[in-house]
Design a protein around this motif. Structure first.
Motif, PDB file in Angstrom:
ATOM      1  N   ASN A 170      -2.407  17.169  -2.917  1.00  0.00           N
ATOM      2  CA  ASN A 170      -2.492  15.707  -2.837  1.00  0.00           C
ATOM      3  C   ASN A 170      -1.508  15.037  -3.785  1.00  0.00           C
ATOM      4  O   ASN A 170      -0.898  14.018  -3.448  1.00  0.00           O
TER       5      ASN A 170
ATOM      6  N   GLU B 236       0.819  -1.217   0.000  1.00  0.00           N
ATOM      7  CA  GLU B 236       0.000   0.000   0.000  1.00  0.00           C
ATOM      8  C   GLU B 236       0.854   1.269   0.000  1.00  0.00           C
ATOM      9  O   GLU B 236       1.895   1.325   0.656  1.00  0.00           O
ATOM     10  N   HIS B 237       0.354   2.267  -0.701  1.00  0.00           N
ATOM     11  CA  HIS B 237       1.022   3.569  -0.697  1.00  0.00           C
ATOM     12  C   HIS B 237       1.034   4.101   0.736  1.00  0.00           C
ATOM     13  O   HIS B 237       0.024   4.005   1.446  1.00  0.00           O
TER      14      HIS B 237
ATOM     15  N   ASP C 104      -7.505  16.129   2.453  1.00  0.00           N
ATOM     16  CA  ASP C 104      -8.612  15.664   3.304  1.00  0.00           C
ATOM     17  C   ASP C 104      -8.748  16.515   4.562  1.00  0.00           C
ATOM     18  O   ASP C 104      -9.839  16.639   5.122  1.00  0.00           O
TER      19      ASP C 104
ATOM     20  N   LYS D  17      -3.774  11.292   6.888  1.00  0.00           N
ATOM     21  CA  LYS D  17      -4.493  11.188   5.620  1.00  0.00           C
ATOM     22  C   LYS D  17      -3.926  12.257   4.688  1.00  0.00           C
ATOM     23  O   LYS D  17      -3.044  13.020   5.082  1.00  0.00           O
ATOM     24  N   LYS D  18      -4.444  12.319   3.494  1.00  0.00           N
ATOM     25  CA  LYS D  18      -3.882  13.267   2.539  1.00  0.00           C
ATOM     26  C   LYS D  18      -4.168  14.699   3.000  1.00  0.00           C
ATOM     27  O   LYS D  18      -5.227  14.975   3.578  1.00  0.00           O
TER      28      LYS D  18
ATOM     29  N   ASP E 182      -1.600   7.042   0.990  1.00  0.00           N
ATOM     30  CA  ASP E 182      -2.986   6.862   0.564  1.00  0.00           C
ATOM     31  C   ASP E 182      -3.197   5.386   0.220  1.00  0.00           C
ATOM     32  O   ASP E 182      -2.798   4.927  -0.846  1.00  0.00           O
ATOM     33  N   ASP E 183      -3.799   4.661   1.154  1.00  0.00           N
ATOM     34  CA  ASP E 183      -3.871   3.201   0.971  1.00  0.00           C
ATOM     35  C   ASP E 183      -4.873   2.767  -0.105  1.00  0.00           C
ATOM     36  O   ASP E 183      -5.058   1.575  -0.332  1.00  0.00           O
ATOM     37  N   ARG E 184      -5.508   3.738  -0.738  1.00  0.00           N
ATOM     38  CA  ARG E 184      -6.349   3.340  -1.870  1.00  0.00           C
ATOM     39  C   ARG E 184      -5.485   2.924  -3.061  1.00  0.00           C
ATOM     40  O   ARG E 184      -5.955   2.308  -3.995  1.00  0.00           O
ATOM     41  N   TYR E 185      -4.225   3.317  -3.020  1.00  0.00           N
ATOM     42  CA  TYR E 185      -3.301   2.876  -4.061  1.00  0.00           C
ATOM     43  C   TYR E 185      -2.481   1.728  -3.503  1.00  0.00           C
ATOM     44  O   TYR E 185      -1.865   1.865  -2.440  1.00  0.00           O
ATOM     45  N   ALA E 186      -2.497   0.599  -4.209  1.00  0.00           N
ATOM     46  CA  ALA E 186      -1.714  -0.535  -3.714  1.00  0.00           C
ATOM     47  C   ALA E 186      -1.150  -1.312  -4.895  1.00  0.00           C
ATOM     48  O   ALA E 186      -1.785  -1.414  -5.944  1.00  0.00           O
TER      49      ALA E 186
END
Ligand code: FES
Lengths: 125, 362
Positions: free
Chosen positions: B268, A99-100, B287, B283-284, A103-107
């Motif tokens: 971001n 995971e990034h 955010d 978090k970013k 930002d863990d939405r990117y992996a």
């Protein structure tokens, strides 16, 4: 991990910490990375722009600790968290999870790795 | 469409048009004596920003095109009666007064006693002569942030005054920028006191904007105001102020809203490439920014309506605070919100008043 769909990477003894070895697994290239004595395998394709992320540097994550109001944020490397940074633009990923770090939405997709009789294998898709 | 006259309207950015003549008697010595004796009036120095603070070269009167019925801004000096008359004119129920003159404080870098002296005088003057919670007139205490001890004195002074409900940090000229740890004690105390920190873009002399040497008000008002706020937003977010002080309400005022999505996207992107440089963030940075409150004025209604819709969407209508900026020349009346087609009536009521009641505990 069945013997059929696994790909041989090489002797475990030839890996130093921080080393990454690239292997072809099916249609994709995978980086097998040794960090803190453990092996991890991540697809060698950065979710940002497709860069060769596994060719990047492996290092402990820099973390900050705030001591209180008005204090400087003290920064130190946390050896428990190893990251790999894509050499193209510097996106950094946790080696263990893919995971990034920001930002863990990117992996990056992960693959299973096993060491058998001193040889490292990656499981194919 | 709702009528503002029927609903609670809180104006989060009213500029009390104070004059030096009004405030000087309340200043600590030696200013109390020295300044009125300086002959500023007789020498042709006007009763505006330049009399005490550095000059602003922008002509705010817009070459005589603007006539003011309810305030002789900036030379006349308001009274409490002017504020009440203006509130009535705009259908505003409650207003947060921001000193007009303090906007120039960012231009002071050496003699920070001037800022402290002004703020101390301003606070006493406002308490004595203008603020009145029963009439809906509240104040935001300016922070002389060059000097942390002086800022602490101010917070001690206003803590028990019902009429003050938050602080103002002028964004133009703050150096180092306001995310620096130097300002932590102010944030810590404001968090404790439940005081939102209102960052207000500044009207320091044009040469004190982020970029020096603009020639006309149209330039500084487009860019200078924006740059002043953006530079502080970036500093506050990246240095982790919202992580250090999670209960602190952060409000950015007076740059409209259309710059926010662009800044959020940009910060971001940077963060994805350089996350380790902002180690306090969970978090970013964008955010955190979209959790801040934003004053709506001057709302860019002439922009493409779909862009404005994206902006409102990104920030969230619960984070938008109606602000008039009255009696400044570019003030927005409440109809700017009630006329927006993409909002429903609940959103309109929230932006006009309820969000501010929540944020400032009115
Ligand atoms: S391609 Fe990996 S960081 Fe841009």
């Amino acid at each position: 991990m069945s013997a059929e769909n696994r790909v041989e990477v090489g002797p475990a003894a030839e890996f130093e910490d921080g080393d990454a070895e690239l292997v072809q697994v099916g249609r994709v290239e995978v980086g097998v990375i040794k960090a803190n004595g453990e092996f991890h395998a991540l697809r060698n394709q950065c979710p940002h722009d497709g860069g060769p992320v596994c060719k990047g540097e492996v290092e402990p994550r820099l973390v900050g600790e705030w001591g209180g109001s008005g204090e400087r944020v003290e920064q130190h490397y946390d050896d428990d968290q190893q990251i790999i940074s894509c050499p193209w633009h510097g996106w950094s990923f946790d080696v263990e999870t893919g995971e990034h770090i920001g930002d863990d939405r990117y992996a990056i997709p992960k693959y299973d790795v096993v060491v058998e009789d001193g040889t490292v294998y990656v499981k194919g898709e | 469409m709702i009528d503002p006259a029927d609903h609670l309207v809180v104006d989060c950015d009213w500029h009390y048009a104070d004059t030096f003549t009004q405030v000087a008697p309340y200043m600590p010595e030696p200013w109390k004596t020295k300044f009125p004796k300086s002959g500023f009036g007789d020498t042709g120095v006007r009763q505006n920003l330049s009399a005490f603070f550095p000059a602003s070269t922008g002509n705010r009167f817009n070459y005589g095109k603007i006539e003011r019925e309810f305030s002789e801004y900036p030379d006349g000096g308001d009274t409490k009666a002017d504020v009440l008359e203006g509130m009535d004119h705009l259908d505003i129920d409650k207003t947060l007064q921001i000193s007009h003159l303090i906007l120039a404080m960012g231009g002071i870098s050496a003699d920070d006693r001037r800022v402290e002296a002004f703020v101390k005088g301003y606070i006493e003057y406002m308490l004595e002569e203008v603020l009145d919670p029963d009439e809906g007139i509240y104040g935001l205490a300016p922070m002389p942030y060059h000097d942390i001890d002086a800022s602490m004195d101010i917070l001690d002074r206003v803590e028990d005054e019902e009429a003050f409900v938050g602080v103002v940090m002028v964004t133009a000229g703050a150096s180092p920028p306001l995310g620096n740890r130097k300002y932590d004690p102010i944030y810590e105390r404001c968090e404790e006191m439940d005081y939102p920190v209102v960052y207000h873009t500044g009207g320091s002399g044009l040469d004190d904007y982020v970029r020096a040497g603009y020639q006309d008000m149209i330039e500084t008002h487009t860019l200078g105001f924006l740059e002043a706020n953006m530079s502080q937003i970036v500093s506050v977010a990246c240095q982790g102020v919202p992580e250090k002080f999670p209960d602190l309400d952060i409000v950015f005022m007076e740059s409209g809203v259309t710059y926010i999505p662009g800044l959020v996207c940009r910060i971001n992107e940077e963060y994805l490439k350089r996350s380790e440089e902002a180690p306090l963030l969970e978090k970013k940075p964008g955010d955190y920014i979209t959790d801040f409150y934003f004053g709506t004025q001057p709302l860019e209604v002439s922009a493409r309506p779909d862009l404005l819709e994206i902006c409102f969407d990104m920030v969230g209508t619960e984070n938008l605070l109606y602000a008039s900026d009255y009696p400044h020349w570019d003030f927005d009346s409440p109809s700017i919100i009630t006329d927006l087609p993409m909002l429903d009536d609940e959103d309109r009521k929230n932006i006009l008043g309820r969000n501010a009641v929540e944020a400032f505990g009115l």
